[in-house]
Design a protein around this motif. Structure first.
Motif, PDB file in Angstrom:
ATOM      1  N   ILE A  12       0.872  -1.379  -0.137  1.00  0.00           N
ATOM      2  CA  ILE A  12      -0.080  -0.064   0.087  1.00  0.00           C
ATOM      3  C   ILE A  12       0.851   1.041   0.036  1.00  0.00           C
ATOM      4  CG2 ILE A  12      -1.788   1.246   1.093  1.00  0.00           C
ATOM      5  CD1 ILE A  12      -2.594  -1.407   2.557  1.00  0.00           C
ATOM      6  N   THR A  13       0.798   2.218  -0.822  1.00  0.00           N
ATOM      7  CA  THR A  13       1.522   3.161  -1.152  1.00  0.00           C
ATOM      8  C   THR A  13       0.513   4.421  -0.597  1.00  0.00           C
ATOM      9  OG1 THR A  13       3.153   2.432  -2.885  1.00  0.00           O
ATOM     10  CG2 THR A  13       2.970   4.706  -2.296  1.00  0.00           C
ATOM     11  N   THR A  14       1.073   5.027   0.175  1.00  0.00           N
ATOM     12  CA  THR A  14       0.104   6.260   0.890  1.00  0.00           C
ATOM     13  C   THR A  14       0.690   7.639   0.623  1.00  0.00           C
ATOM     14  OG1 THR A  14       0.737   6.475   3.061  1.00  0.00           O
ATOM     15  CG2 THR A  14      -0.913   4.988   2.534  1.00  0.00           C
ATOM     16  N   ARG A  15       0.077   8.745   0.590  1.00  0.00           N
ATOM     17  CA  ARG A  15       0.562   9.945   0.873  1.00  0.00           C
ATOM     18  C   ARG A  15       0.572  10.444   2.265  1.00  0.00           C
ATOM     19  NH1 ARG A  15      -2.969  11.155  -3.697  1.00  0.00           N
ATOM     20  NH2 ARG A  15      -1.821  11.476  -5.599  1.00  0.00           N
ATOM     21  N   GLY A  16       1.325  11.467   2.589  1.00  0.00           N
ATOM     22  CA  GLY A  16       1.563  11.942   3.975  1.00  0.00           C
ATOM     23  C   GLY A  16       2.095  10.548   4.837  1.00  0.00           C
ATOM     24  N   ARG A  17       1.872  10.691   6.192  1.00  0.00           N
ATOM     25  CA  ARG A  17       2.307   9.740   7.239  1.00  0.00           C
ATOM     26  C   ARG A  17       1.226   8.655   7.154  1.00  0.00           C
ATOM     27  NH1 ARG A  17       1.456  11.616  12.012  1.00  0.00           N
ATOM     28  NH2 ARG A  17       0.716  13.562  11.230  1.00  0.00           N
ATOM     29  N   ALA A  18       1.590   7.481   6.853  1.00  0.00           N
ATOM     30  CA  ALA A  18       0.891   6.366   6.792  1.00  0.00           C
ATOM     31  C   ALA A  18       0.404   5.886   8.228  1.00  0.00           C
ATOM     32  CB  ALA A  18       1.402   5.143   6.082  1.00  0.00           C
ATOM     33  N   GLY A  19      -0.946   5.523   8.360  1.00  0.00           N
ATOM     34  CA  GLY A  19      -1.394   4.873   9.619  1.00  0.00           C
ATOM     35  C   GLY A  19      -0.923   3.603   9.619  1.00  0.00           C
TER      36      GLY A  19
END
Length: 306
Positions: A12-19
């Motif tokens: 999973i690639t997320t923007r910002g700080r990942a949860g």
């Protein structure tokens, strides 16, 4: 630059700080209950569903993560556009901020200027609750954040499946033991609503997103704290006459399903911190006790067998 969160056979690639993300195994499951308590809400009848593998964040989106989203995108929430939002009156230090009381629920008031970073209106602050769940966010706001990080809102079926730890029949995320005014498992009301809160759980309003004992799978605050937006429209399938009438009304509205209850729930008033419990709310609504958590589709990694 995105952050990569690795899970079983998925990236999973997320923007910002990942949860923190928890992998949830799908399969045959169910939604609702055969023993509904608030039939008018459509808690029953229980119905079978098939849930595919997915990922769900361990905690609700925090104020700090939402602030990062706003800083990166310039996003303006619906409460900011409307110029007001719903505030639980007990949270107000200045009663002069009340613009309007809600007739049948006088503990809810309209406050001009109440937004995600001033949750109780002008003069209020988020400085001491950056690790709390962001509130005063609508369904549409939650969708915008989810799209930014590369996720989505969970379906009602996914939310219940995660809360039950699969297709187990249990009343609460921790099991079947009933919370009381003395026995605390989550952030709900203790005492006599809405006059007296004994604060046995330690909180009058929201609690940090990562508080209380997590489920065996690692999820925090699936019961209590804040209502959580899901992607589903609010529909009532109960066969009771009252529920049928409500279903006809729901078909004409755009209300969305929320799950989990909030810090304002009590067995005597809003017994909706049970897994099967639910509520419908218009997608542009924002309030002191509404937040969300992010789900992700499980996508195979490169080279994994499909």
């Amino acid at each position: 630059m995105g952050n990569e969160v690795l899970g079983a056979a998925a990236r999973i690639t997320t923007r910002g700080r990942a949860g923190v993300v928890v992998a949830v195994k799908g399969g045959e499951s169910f939604v609702g209950t055969c023993e509904p308590i608030l039939t008018v809400d459509g808690e029953g009848p229980e119905r079978r569903v098939t849930v595919t593998d997915f990922f769900l964040e361990a905690e609700t989106v925090t104020v700090s993560r939402f602030a990062e989203f706003v800083a990166a995108t310039g996003y303006v929430t619906e409460a900011e556009k409307f110029g007001c939002a719903a505030v639980f009156v007990g949270l107000l230090e200045d009663q002069k901020l009340i613009a309007e009381n809600v007739a049948r629920t006088p503990w809810w008031v309209r406050v001009d200027g109440a937004v995600w970073n001033m949750p109780e209106g002008p003069g209020s602050s988020i400085e001491d609750r950056m690790d709390h769940t962001v509130t005063q966010v609508s369904w549409n706001d939650a969708l915008a954040f989810a799209a930014w990080v590369g996720g989505r809102l969970p379906t009602e079926a996914e939310w219940e499946h995660a809360a039950r730890g699969g297709n187990r029949r249990r009343k609460y995320p921790w099991g079947n033991e009933e919370p009381t005014d003395d026995e605390v498992f989550c952030n709900i009301w203790q005492g006599r609503f809405p006059q007296v809160n004994t604060l046995a759980d330690g909180y009058f309003g929201t609690a940090p997103s990562r508080s209380f004992t997590p489920t065996g799978d690692g999820f925090y605050n699936l019961s209590g704290n804040v209502w959580e937006w899901t992607s589903d429209p609010f529909r009532v399938r109960s066969l009771s006459r009252q529920a049928k009438l409500r279903n006809e009304q729901s078909k004409k509205s755009a209300d969305k399903v929320l799950k989990g209850g909030s810090f304002l729930c009590h067995k005597s008033y809003c017994y909706r911190y049970r897994i099967a419990a639910r509520m419908g709310l218009s997608p542009d609504s924002a309030s002191s006790n509404t937040g969300f958590r992010i789900a992700y589709d499980a996508q195979p990694c490169e080279g994994d067998a499909i």
